[in-house]
Enzyme design. Structure first.
Site, PDB file in Angstrom:
ATOM      1  N   GLU A  20      25.668  52.279  35.986  1.00 57.68           N
ATOM      2  CA  GLU A  20      25.474  53.712  36.263  1.00 57.68           C
ATOM      3  C   GLU A  20      25.846  54.644  35.107  1.00 57.68           C
ATOM      4  O   GLU A  20      26.586  54.290  34.205  1.00 57.68           O
ATOM      5  CB  GLU A  20      26.268  54.133  37.522  1.00 57.68           C
ATOM      6  CG  GLU A  20      25.911  53.328  38.747  1.00 57.68           C
ATOM      7  CD  GLU A  20      26.598  53.831  40.020  1.00 57.68           C
ATOM      8  OE1 GLU A  20      25.936  53.768  41.063  1.00 57.68           O
ATOM      9  OE2 GLU A  20      27.756  54.262  39.967  1.00 57.68           O
ATOM     10  N   ASN A  40      30.634  64.818  43.451  1.00 55.40           N
ATOM     11  CA  ASN A  40      30.931  63.643  42.628  1.00 55.40           C
ATOM     12  C   ASN A  40      30.507  63.891  41.192  1.00 55.40           C
ATOM     13  O   ASN A  40      30.998  64.887  40.617  1.00 55.40           O
ATOM     14  CB  ASN A  40      30.483  62.311  43.238  1.00 55.40           C
ATOM     15  CG  ASN A  40      29.042  62.143  43.607  1.00 55.40           C
ATOM     16  OD1 ASN A  40      28.524  62.878  44.425  1.00 55.40           O
ATOM     17  ND2 ASN A  40      28.370  61.167  43.053  1.00 55.40           N
ATOM     18  N   ASP A  41      29.668  63.084  40.593  1.00 56.99           N
ATOM     19  CA  ASP A  41      29.476  63.101  39.134  1.00 56.99           C
ATOM     20  C   ASP A  41      29.279  64.477  38.502  1.00 56.99           C
ATOM     21  O   ASP A  41      28.499  65.285  39.013  1.00 56.99           O
ATOM     22  CB  ASP A  41      28.206  62.314  38.787  1.00 56.99           C
ATOM     23  CG  ASP A  41      28.130  60.978  39.473  1.00 56.99           C
ATOM     24  OD1 ASP A  41      29.071  60.584  40.161  1.00 56.99           O
ATOM     25  OD2 ASP A  41      27.084  60.324  39.319  1.00 56.99           O
ATOM     26  N   TRP A  43      30.019  62.187  50.948  1.00 56.97           N
ATOM     27  CA  TRP A  43      28.833  62.028  50.103  1.00 56.97           C
ATOM     28  C   TRP A  43      27.554  62.136  50.941  1.00 56.97           C
ATOM     29  O   TRP A  43      27.508  61.632  52.055  1.00 56.97           O
ATOM     30  CB  TRP A  43      28.914  60.654  49.414  1.00 56.97           C
ATOM     31  CG  TRP A  43      27.832  60.422  48.411  1.00 56.97           C
ATOM     32  CD1 TRP A  43      27.864  60.739  47.099  1.00 56.97           C
ATOM     33  CD2 TRP A  43      26.559  59.818  48.648  1.00 56.97           C
ATOM     34  NE1 TRP A  43      26.691  60.380  46.490  1.00 56.97           N
ATOM     35  CE2 TRP A  43      25.863  59.813  47.414  1.00 56.97           C
ATOM     36  CE3 TRP A  43      25.920  59.296  49.771  1.00 56.97           C
ATOM     37  CZ2 TRP A  43      24.576  59.288  47.275  1.00 56.97           C
ATOM     38  CZ3 TRP A  43      24.633  58.775  49.634  1.00 56.97           C
ATOM     39  CH2 TRP A  43      23.983  58.772  48.400  1.00 56.97           C
ATOM     40  N   TRP A  56      31.387  68.330  49.457  1.00 58.15           N
ATOM     41  CA  TRP A  56      31.650  67.150  48.610  1.00 58.15           C
ATOM     42  C   TRP A  56      31.164  67.364  47.178  1.00 58.15           C
ATOM     43  O   TRP A  56      30.168  68.027  46.946  1.00 58.15           O
ATOM     44  CB  TRP A  56      30.923  65.959  49.224  1.00 58.15           C
ATOM     45  CG  TRP A  56      30.807  64.769  48.329  1.00 58.15           C
ATOM     46  CD1 TRP A  56      29.795  64.507  47.445  1.00 58.15           C
ATOM     47  CD2 TRP A  56      31.738  63.683  48.226  1.00 58.15           C
ATOM     48  NE1 TRP A  56      30.044  63.310  46.805  1.00 58.15           N
ATOM     49  CE2 TRP A  56      31.214  62.789  47.259  1.00 58.15           C
ATOM     50  CE3 TRP A  56      32.945  63.375  48.858  1.00 58.15           C
ATOM     51  CZ2 TRP A  56      31.864  61.606  46.917  1.00 58.15           C
ATOM     52  CZ3 TRP A  56      33.592  62.197  48.509  1.00 58.15           C
ATOM     53  CH2 TRP A  56      33.054  61.327  47.550  1.00 58.15           C
ATOM     54  N   PHE A  76      19.841  63.038  42.232  1.00 63.66           N
ATOM     55  CA  PHE A  76      20.925  62.229  41.679  1.00 63.66           C
ATOM     56  C   PHE A  76      21.238  62.682  40.251  1.00 63.66           C
ATOM     57  O   PHE A  76      20.633  63.601  39.722  1.00 63.66           O
ATOM     58  CB  PHE A  76      20.541  60.748  41.733  1.00 63.66           C
ATOM     59  CG  PHE A  76      20.909  60.056  43.032  1.00 63.66           C
ATOM     60  CD1 PHE A  76      21.079  60.776  44.207  1.00 63.66           C
ATOM     61  CD2 PHE A  76      21.077  58.675  43.084  1.00 63.66           C
ATOM     62  CE1 PHE A  76      21.420  60.140  45.402  1.00 63.66           C
ATOM     63  CE2 PHE A  76      21.421  58.024  44.270  1.00 63.66           C
ATOM     64  CZ  PHE A  76      21.585  58.750  45.434  1.00 63.66           C
ATOM     65  N   SER A  77      22.157  61.958  39.634  1.00 63.35           N
ATOM     66  CA  SER A  77      22.738  62.433  38.373  1.00 63.35           C
ATOM     67  C   SER A  77      21.757  62.510  37.217  1.00 63.35           C
ATOM     68  O   SER A  77      20.729  61.827  37.198  1.00 63.35           O
ATOM     69  CB  SER A  77      23.891  61.522  37.984  1.00 63.35           C
ATOM     70  OG  SER A  77      24.967  61.797  38.843  1.00 63.35           O
ATOM     71  N   GLN A 101      27.103  66.596  41.228  1.00 61.73           N
ATOM     72  CA  GLN A 101      26.591  65.971  42.447  1.00 61.73           C
ATOM     73  C   GLN A 101      27.318  66.606  43.617  1.00 61.73           C
ATOM     74  O   GLN A 101      28.551  66.591  43.672  1.00 61.73           O
ATOM     75  CB  GLN A 101      26.843  64.459  42.408  1.00 61.73           C
ATOM     76  CG  GLN A 101      25.957  63.719  41.447  1.00 61.73           C
ATOM     77  CD  GLN A 101      24.536  63.638  41.977  1.00 61.73           C
ATOM     78  OE1 GLN A 101      24.223  62.841  42.849  1.00 61.73           O
ATOM     79  NE2 GLN A 101      23.653  64.478  41.438  1.00 61.73           N
TER      80      GLN A 101
HETATM   81  C1  FRU Z   1      27.621  57.509  40.278  1.00 59.44           C
HETATM   82  C2  FRU Z   1      26.362  57.637  41.120  1.00 59.44           C
HETATM   83  C3  FRU Z   1      25.143  57.744  40.245  1.00 59.44           C
HETATM   84  C4  FRU Z   1      24.175  58.466  41.120  1.00 59.44           C
HETATM   85  C5  FRU Z   1      25.071  59.423  41.851  1.00 59.44           C
HETATM   86  C6  FRU Z   1      24.653  59.718  43.262  1.00 59.44           C
HETATM   87  O1  FRU Z   1      28.739  57.962  40.933  1.00 59.44           O
HETATM   88  O2  FRU Z   1      26.254  56.556  42.006  1.00 59.44           O
HETATM   89  O3  FRU Z   1      24.657  56.521  39.761  1.00 59.44           O
HETATM   90  O4  FRU Z   1      23.201  59.138  40.396  1.00 59.44           O
HETATM   91  O5  FRU Z   1      26.362  58.848  41.862  1.00 59.44           O
HETATM   92  O6  FRU Z   1      25.460  60.700  43.833  1.00 59.44           O
END
Ligand code: FRU
Length: 628
Positions: free
Chosen positions: A379, A202-203, A227, A200, A259-260, A219
């Site tokens: 966020e 993400n950010d 996730w 996976w 986290f991010s 991420q």
């Molecule tokens: C945004 C978020 C951030 C967090 C991260 C966790 O997509 O929720 O706020 O740091 O993803 O994966």
């Protein structure tokens, strides 16, 4: 791209027919859900409503890739409702039954079933996607038997619905062979958008350039395609397109999962971590307390890690956290250098719609200088300065890309108006801009996570947007706004070029060509048309002249024609799993994950009423990944 060979295991959803079409008998339609009612189908429960849907229902993400104007959709009143749809009996007279399916992936609960002699002989679920895709059942063994189809929604939680359309008996299967194993050659592997090799994503995190290398941290769940286990994955590139994935940079620890956050080059060694001649790269990240067993009971804090070897290895600072818990699940620090006051400035998300700015001389000691609230935003804040001409405008963005512009004196950010928006697509989130671009490069380059549906059957999940250049322009009403358009580096992947000039198009005279991966620049003269647009691999981009709106894959942006009152310019990127549209040089963008059928490669320019393609430049895009 599909390769065969001893070492390659193909996950065969169905075999692509090789038989000549002429040897096949015509299809027999079982249902196309085009009417206002379900006709002879028996409806139970509430979920399917009293007749076919015309697309997405209230509260649903955009539903795409169904045929005609209607489909069976059990999202009526949301995921919580249940019900079934049962077809009249029919005789099995062809080798296959093909149908389009979307929605939840719950076995036996959100599914389409084939029932022969009272027994469920085939059952297919959706794949957690609102983009319908073909499924094929091979049914030769039941030739001559009576059967019926049941579309089932017995699920009430997340993805508790099913969509189906265009159920036909055919001699030819329509589902495709899905390659899940050829690294970078998988069926739905984006060819010029970043994806992680496995697992996976993400950010985008820690976007920083140093010594000719663009770093992209992200991420990442290294352990699965959903996730979880948040870790900073890492990749580097010299052009923001061709990426090399490196070992993960930050692993979860006793303070939490990772986290991010962001990264900067500490040019003046303000933090004092530099040892050799290389400048130190410093990352500020959130340790998400309580998100793994080791961090049970810990709060969310902001921490620092540094690298003295161009980002290849990272050391977590012994004095962590550099910013203790402030509020809620405070997170996502983004750091920028403020030269005038010689301070680092950190934008941080606090809670609800609240953010804060902090200031520090050394990246280790932080003092809060301001709080601010952005309605409709949360966020992943970003804070940076754009200097068009002799102006200086500070821009504050939130995860959804919405932004404020204003002035900043090192202590106080003063917005000059309300929250604005440049992005209107379904899948653009957690935007972040690059830090420390080369001195000669004055651009601001933003990357978004395309927070789209699950990649069907792939060993990886989710993708990054194309890096985009952000800049400012001033409207006739003197508003200062952001534009957003793809970085010029994408030209490096241009392949075959197709051009056209002054081509008349009419309702019955669309203009089309074939492309799988494409970069399209088109200029319309809308003339007398009520609508102009393109159908790109089945996905529609439509400009409505009367309402001055541009709709792509069901999402709509306000877009005025150019000053001449007749010109519409679109820039379009299409990859195996995305469609990105930029209007009028970037005054509006529509970014979407999108899974066109791999064999659907037609691009068609259409108009309703007479219009003209003033100019067209369309390039095939070359894959950015190393050929495997
Ligand atoms: C945004 C978020 C951030 C967090 C991260 C966790 O997509 O929720 O706020 O740091 O993803 O994966």
């Amino acid at each position: 791209m599909i390769k065969t060979g001893l070492l390659i295991t193909l996950c065969v959803t169905a075999l692509l027919a090789t038989a000549l079409a002429s040897q096949n008998r015509p299809d027999i339609l079982i249902a196309d859900f085009e009417g206002d009612t379900y006709g002879k189908w028996v409806v139970t429960g509430e979920a399917f409503s009293s007749g076919p849907a015309k697309g997405a229902l209230a509260g649903q993400m955009p539903v795409s890739a169904f045929q005609g104007n209607g489909l069976a959709n059990s999202f009526f009143r949301g995921d919580g409702t249940t019900g079934t749809l049962t077809s009249p009996e029919f005789k099995i007279e062809r080798k296959c039954i093909n149908f389009l399916v979307g929605g939840g992936a719950h076995r036996d609960l959100t599914c389409v079933n084939l029932i022969v002699n009272g027994k469920v002989e085939r059952s297919t679920t959706g794949r957690e996607s609102e983009a319908l895709s073909w499924a094929t059942w091979r049914v030769e063994e039941f030739k001559g038997d009576m059967a019926h189809i049941e579309i089932v929604d017995r699920a009430t939680g997340g993805w508790g619905h099913i969509c189906a359309d265009q159920i036909v008996q055919s001699d030819e299967p329509k589902a495709i062979i899905v390659d899940t194993t050829t690294l970078y050659g998988e069926t739905y592997r984006p060819q010029f958008h970043f994806t992680s090799q496995r697992g996976w994503l993400n950010d985008p995190n820690g976007l920083v350039q140093y010594d000719g290398e663009y770093h992209l941290f992200f991420q990442h769940n290294p352990k699965g395609v959903q996730w979880g286990n948040m870790t900073w994955g890492h990749a580097v590139s010299r052009d923001m397109l061709r990426w090399e994935q490196l070992p993960n940079a930050l692993d979860p620890d006793e303070r939490g999962t990772m986290f991010s956050g962001s990264a900067v080059v500490d040019w003046d060694n303000t933090a004092g971590f530099q040892t050799g001649k290389e400048k130190t790269l410093i990352a500020l990240y959130t340790a998400a307390g309580g998100t793994n067993p080791e961090s049970k009971g810990q709060p969310f804090t902001q921490c620092l890690a540094y690298s003295n070897d161009k980002g290849r290895t990272w050391t977590k600072y012994a004095g962590n956290p550099v910013l203790p818990h402030v509020a809620g699940e405070n997170r996502d620090p983004k750091v920028v250098w403020h030269a005038e006051t010689k301070r680092w400035i950190m934008a941080l998300y606090l809670d609800k719609e609240d953010f804060a700015l902090y200031s520090s001389p050394d990246l280790k000691r932080w003092e809060q200088i301001q709080r601010l609230t952005m309605p409709g935003c949360s966020e992943c804040p970003d804070f940076f300065v754009i200097r068009p001409f002799d102006l200086e405008v500070w821009v504050f963005t939130a995860a959804n890309g919405k932004y404020l512009t204003g002035q900043f004196n090192g202590k106080q950010f003063t917005p000059s108006g309300g929250v604005q928006q440049v992005e209107y697509g379904a899948h653009s989130y957690a935007v972040q801009t690059y830090s420390d671009l080369p001195k000669s490069d004055t651009r601001h380059i933003q990357v978004a996570w395309m927070n789209g549906p699950t990649f069907p059957e792939m060993p990886f999940n989710q993708q990054m947007s194309i890096p985009c250049e952000l800049g400012l322009y001033v409207t006739l009403n003197k508003e200062v706004k952001l534009y957003k358009r793809p970085v010029k580096e994408i030209e490096r992947l241009h392949g075959r070029e197709k051009t056209a000039k002054d081509v008349a198009i009419q309702a019955d005279k669309p203009y089309s060509w074939k492309a799988e991966l494409a970069h399209i620049l088109i200029e319309f003269d809308v003339q007398n048309a009520t609508a102009v647009g393109l159908r790109v691999r089945g996905g529609e981009i439509r400009y409505n002249v009367a309402s001055k709106t541009l709709t792509a894959l069901g999402r709509t942006a306000p877009v005025a024609l150019a000053e001449d009152g007749k010109t519409l310019r679109l820039e379009i990127l299409v990859d195996r799993a995305s469609l990105e549209v930029f209007a009028q040089n970037g005054v509006a963008a529509l970014t979407s994950s999108y899974f066109p059928h791999p064999n659907e490669t037609t691009v068609e320019v259409f108009s309703e009423g007479a219009a003209k393609i003033k100019s067209l430049k369309a390039y095939d895009m070359k894959p950015a990944w190393p050929a495997k």
